[in-house]
Design an enzyme around this catalytic site. Structure first.
Site, short mmCIF file in Angstrom:
data_model
loop_
_atom_site.label_atom_id
_atom_site.label_comp_id
_atom_site.label_asym_id
_atom_site.label_seq_id
_atom_site.Cartn_x
_atom_site.Cartn_y
_atom_site.Cartn_z
CB SER A 40 37.50 -37.90 16.49
OG SER A 40 37.33 -38.27 17.80
CE1 TYR A 68 38.97 -43.17 16.06
CE2 TYR A 68 38.95 -41.75 17.81
CZ TYR A 68 38.42 -42.18 16.73
OH TYR A 68 37.26 -41.61 16.28
#
Length: 277
Positions: A149, A162
């Protein structure tokens, strides 16, 4: 040697998180590319069955396994079944992931922190470790795609856990790429995928930073698929991800915080995050 994949007609493709969203789209692309075998892993048995129904009868043999990738014992058991019933995958798409968007001190130790690290980071390592030795030994043109990501490149409020899971993926994934090159295993190539927000429902409520709108899943999966076949080392989407990474490396922290926070709006992108219900 050019090892771009031209045909998947003899290939086995394994996709995690394959029952819905982008995982299902990767499976559709595998079938459209005439893969011999498409192996679907997901924890959602009902959605997995629906995916099998949709994909069957189109030329590829579809194999489904209910797997909780947060548990090493589940991964080991499912991997053994795949080796016995289908064979070693030629293409592994480590797609499964979860997101938690809140301040760090609001995270639950187990359902947020432990689960995020287990699914987003450790699962990719464990699954790859199960199949990579045979990929190396087999000598066939092979691919591993690890979904990271843009959050693994830039710190962002309400994404501490995250982001940490994706930072780890990037470091491990690109190191693995280099190890394969150094050891002379050129037939196995690793692609690390670093996207910004995608319209999958996982990031419901998140706002894209300046010049970085939420991306359409179909466009993204097709670009990743092409990068996989070409053996692209790292894919960042959209172009602003690469720009922001460069600026972060050049600017002093205080200056970058102003640019990211006030100009691009990165630091406020998760303020209204709700996630998939």
């Amino acid at each position: 040697m050019n090892r771009t994949i031209e045909s998947l007609s003899n290939a086995t493709v394994l996709i995690t998180g394959a029952a819905m969203g982008m995982g299902r789209m990767y499976a559709q692309l595998a079938v459209a590319d005439h893969a011999a075998h498409v192996v679907l892993w997901d924890v959602n048995e009902e959605q997995l069955a629906a995916a099998v129904t949709e994909l069957s009868g189109r030329g590829s043999a579809i194999h489904s396994y209910v797997v909780d990738v947060s548990k090493l014992e589940d991964i080991e058991a499912a991997a053994e079944k795949v080796r016995h019933e289908v064979g070693t995958p030629d293409i592994l798409i480590n797609n499964a992931g979860i997101v938690r968007g809140k301040y760090f001190w609001e995270h639950d130790q187990r359902s947020d922190i432990a689960a995020t690290m287990a699914i987003n980071t450790l699962a990719l390592m464990h699954i790859t470790r199960e199949f990579l030795p045979a990929m190396i030994e087999g000598g066939r043109t092979s691919r591993i795609v690890n979904v990271a990501s843009a959050a693994g490149l830039l710190a962002n409020p309400r994404m501490s856990v995250y982001s940490s899971s994706k930072w780890a993926v990037i470091g491990w994934s690109d190191s693995l790429r280099l190890e394969l090159v150094q050891a002379g295993h050129d037939h196995v190539k690793v692609t690390t995928f670093c996207p910004s927000y995608i319209k999958t429902g996982m990031f419901e409520g998140a706002r894209g930073p300046l010049l970085t709108p939420l991306m359409e899943p179909a466009v993204v999966t097709e670009r990743v698929w092409r990068a996989m076949k070409e053996g692209t080392p790292i894919l960042m989407m959209p172009w602003t991800v690469k720009l922001s990474s460069a600026l972060r490396g050049i600017l002093p922290i205080a200056a970058w915080d102003v640019v990211a926070g006030r100009v691009f709006g990165v630091y406020k992108s998760m303020e209204h995050f709700t996630g998939r219900k």
